[in-house]
Design a protein around this motif. Structure first.
Motif, PDB file in Angstrom:
ATOM      1  N   ASP A  57      48.880   8.917 -76.169  1.00 59.79           N
ATOM      2  CA  ASP A  57      49.714   7.914 -75.213  1.00 59.79           C
ATOM      3  C   ASP A  57      51.336   8.515 -74.970  1.00 59.79           C
ATOM      4  O   ASP A  57      51.830   8.588 -73.940  1.00 59.79           O
ATOM      5  CB  ASP A  57      49.440   6.590 -75.697  1.00 59.79           C
ATOM      6  CG  ASP A  57      47.991   6.202 -74.962  1.00 59.79           C
ATOM      7  OD1 ASP A  57      47.200   6.862 -74.402  1.00 59.79           O
ATOM      8  OD2 ASP A  57      48.038   5.006 -75.410  1.00 59.79           O
ATOM      9  N   MET A  58      51.860   8.538 -76.140  1.00 59.78           N
ATOM     10  CA  MET A  58      53.212   9.035 -76.374  1.00 59.78           C
ATOM     11  C   MET A  58      53.630  10.077 -75.662  1.00 59.78           C
ATOM     12  O   MET A  58      54.395  10.486 -74.636  1.00 59.78           O
ATOM     13  CB  MET A  58      53.750   8.961 -77.808  1.00 59.78           C
ATOM     14  CG  MET A  58      53.946   7.521 -78.187  1.00 59.78           C
ATOM     15  SD  MET A  58      55.039   7.412 -79.547  1.00 59.78           S
ATOM     16  CE  MET A  58      53.746   7.800 -80.773  1.00 59.78           C
ATOM     17  N   HIS A  60      51.718  11.785 -73.468  1.00 60.88           N
ATOM     18  CA  HIS A  60      51.348  11.553 -71.758  1.00 60.88           C
ATOM     19  C   HIS A  60      52.626  10.911 -71.211  1.00 60.88           C
ATOM     20  O   HIS A  60      53.276  11.343 -70.064  1.00 60.88           O
ATOM     21  CB  HIS A  60      50.123  10.629 -71.706  1.00 60.88           C
ATOM     22  CG  HIS A  60      48.983  11.148 -71.391  1.00 60.88           C
ATOM     23  ND1 HIS A  60      48.500  11.920 -70.513  1.00 60.88           N
ATOM     24  CD2 HIS A  60      47.721  11.239 -72.520  1.00 60.88           C
ATOM     25  CE1 HIS A  60      47.136  12.276 -70.596  1.00 60.88           C
ATOM     26  NE2 HIS A  60      46.821  11.959 -71.753  1.00 60.88           N
ATOM     27  N   LEU A  61      53.222   9.816 -71.828  1.00 64.89           N
ATOM     28  CA  LEU A  61      54.455   9.279 -71.352  1.00 64.89           C
ATOM     29  C   LEU A  61      55.651  10.448 -71.175  1.00 64.89           C
ATOM     30  O   LEU A  61      56.297  10.329 -70.269  1.00 64.89           O
ATOM     31  CB  LEU A  61      54.682   7.970 -72.242  1.00 64.89           C
ATOM     32  CG  LEU A  61      53.719   6.785 -72.075  1.00 64.89           C
ATOM     33  CD1 LEU A  61      53.966   5.906 -73.044  1.00 64.89           C
ATOM     34  CD2 LEU A  61      53.986   6.216 -70.568  1.00 64.89           C
ATOM     35  N   LYS A  64      54.908  13.253 -68.347  1.00 67.66           N
ATOM     36  CA  LYS A  64      54.424  12.632 -66.975  1.00 67.66           C
ATOM     37  C   LYS A  64      55.284  13.213 -65.958  1.00 67.66           C
ATOM     38  O   LYS A  64      54.738  13.495 -64.773  1.00 67.66           O
ATOM     39  CB  LYS A  64      54.152  11.326 -66.884  1.00 67.66           C
ATOM     40  CG  LYS A  64      55.268  10.432 -66.987  1.00 67.66           C
ATOM     41  CD  LYS A  64      54.686   9.195 -66.808  1.00 67.66           C
ATOM     42  CE  LYS A  64      56.014   7.987 -67.026  1.00 67.66           C
ATOM     43  NZ  LYS A  64      57.100   7.811 -66.074  1.00 67.66           N
ATOM     44  N   SER A 178      62.174   9.884 -74.920  1.00 64.49           N
ATOM     45  CA  SER A 178      61.962   9.584 -73.439  1.00 64.49           C
ATOM     46  C   SER A 178      61.763   8.053 -73.356  1.00 64.49           C
ATOM     47  O   SER A 178      61.171   7.483 -74.351  1.00 64.49           O
ATOM     48  CB  SER A 178      60.859  10.402 -72.771  1.00 64.49           C
ATOM     49  OG  SER A 178      59.391   9.779 -73.229  1.00 64.49           O
ATOM     50  N   GLY A 180      59.634   6.123 -71.751  1.00 65.27           N
ATOM     51  CA  GLY A 180      58.418   5.709 -71.490  1.00 65.27           C
ATOM     52  C   GLY A 180      57.735   5.429 -73.292  1.00 65.27           C
ATOM     53  O   GLY A 180      57.165   4.471 -73.688  1.00 65.27           O
ATOM     54  N   VAL A 181      58.391   6.537 -74.008  1.00 65.17           N
ATOM     55  CA  VAL A 181      58.054   6.578 -75.372  1.00 65.17           C
ATOM     56  C   VAL A 181      58.659   5.577 -76.210  1.00 65.17           C
ATOM     57  O   VAL A 181      58.162   4.989 -76.852  1.00 65.17           O
ATOM     58  CB  VAL A 181      58.219   8.106 -76.038  1.00 65.17           C
ATOM     59  CG1 VAL A 181      58.027   7.831 -77.599  1.00 65.17           C
ATOM     60  CG2 VAL A 181      57.239   8.944 -75.379  1.00 65.17           C
ATOM     61  N   LYS A 183      59.912   2.628 -75.078  1.00 68.48           N
ATOM     62  CA  LYS A 183      59.468   1.308 -74.644  1.00 68.48           C
ATOM     63  C   LYS A 183      57.979   1.139 -75.291  1.00 68.48           C
ATOM     64  O   LYS A 183      57.865   0.114 -75.840  1.00 68.48           O
ATOM     65  CB  LYS A 183      59.237   1.454 -73.009  1.00 68.48           C
ATOM     66  CG  LYS A 183      58.692   0.134 -72.495  1.00 68.48           C
ATOM     67  CD  LYS A 183      58.891  -0.038 -71.041  1.00 68.48           C
ATOM     68  CE  LYS A 183      58.510  -1.652 -70.467  1.00 68.48           C
ATOM     69  NZ  LYS A 183      58.193  -2.469 -71.440  1.00 68.48           N
ATOM     70  N   LEU A 184      57.027   2.134 -75.216  1.00 69.88           N
ATOM     71  CA  LEU A 184      55.632   1.836 -76.272  1.00 69.88           C
ATOM     72  C   LEU A 184      55.989   1.772 -77.481  1.00 69.88           C
ATOM     73  O   LEU A 184      55.426   0.924 -77.985  1.00 69.88           O
ATOM     74  CB  LEU A 184      54.842   3.043 -76.034  1.00 69.88           C
ATOM     75  CG  LEU A 184      53.574   3.020 -76.644  1.00 69.88           C
ATOM     76  CD1 LEU A 184      52.742   1.905 -76.115  1.00 69.88           C
ATOM     77  CD2 LEU A 184      52.843   4.304 -76.551  1.00 69.88           C
TER      78      LEU A 184
END
Length: 192
Positions: A57-58, A60-61, A64, A178, A180-181, A183-184
């Motif tokens: 998932d990381m 992908h984030l 992207k 990044s 997104g990473v 934040k996750l």
């Protein structure tokens, strides 16, 4: 299509990984770079790894927004521990029209002779080697091999281990990841 394979646990993926991969697609003959998320490296202890799908998932984030950078979970369905030579054979079977190359830091070239069937890898695939800072210069008899392509990429001395330790110490690592990473990791409380 020429695809560079950037293997790693990406625990977590950080801006150093993205910088090197992006540099390679912009400054070499590679059309894309695939981040191959390794579920279990023969050289790493499983207990220190975040769940495979969280790490995927990381990736992908992180990728992207980049057309030429892609996540790959190809090793998730292969026998563990995963060996690069087996992954390459599997990829060639799935994508016979692609030409696959490896991407690695020059410090890893030193131990390449220990890899399973390393001579088969070198016979069939180019290896793009990016520079790393190290105690003295890495000397390998492979450095002048015709399949070794030295890339003048930016030197990124940022490690996932450092980031995990900083998070555990409750220090700000946001600039190293990044959005997104980050934040996750923050939302899930990873590495605390």
């Amino acid at each position: 299509m020429k695809v560079g394979l950037y293997f790693g646990t990406f625990n977590p993926i950080h801006i150093g990984h993205l910088t090197i991969a992006n540099h390679l697609v912009e400054h070499s003959d590679l059309d894309e770079v695939w981040f191959v998320v390794t579920p279990l490296s023969p050289f790493k202890k499983k207990s220190s790894l975040l769940d495979n799908y969280h790490r995927l998932d990381m990736v992908h984030l992180a990728t992207k927004d980049y057309d030429k950078l892609r996540p790959s979970d190809i090793e998730f369905g292969l026998k563990q521990p995963n060996y690069t030579v087996d992954t390459l054979a599997h990829l060639f079977e799935k994508h016979p029209d692609h030409e696959f190359a490896l991407i690695m830091g020059e410090d890893n070239l030193k131990s390449f002779h220990k890899w399973k069937n390393n001579e088969v890898i070198l016979e069939n695939h180019n290896i793009y080697v990016y520079p790393r800072l190290s105690e003295g210069k890495v000397v390998s008899e492979l450095i002048n091999h015709p399949k070794i392509i030295k890339v003048d990429a930016p030197i990124m001395e940022l490690s996932s281990t450092f980031i995990r330790n900083e998070i555990k110490a409750n220090r700000n690592v946001r600039p190293m990841l990044s959005n997104g990473v980050w934040k996750l990791i923050d939302d899930m409380g990873f590495y605390r």
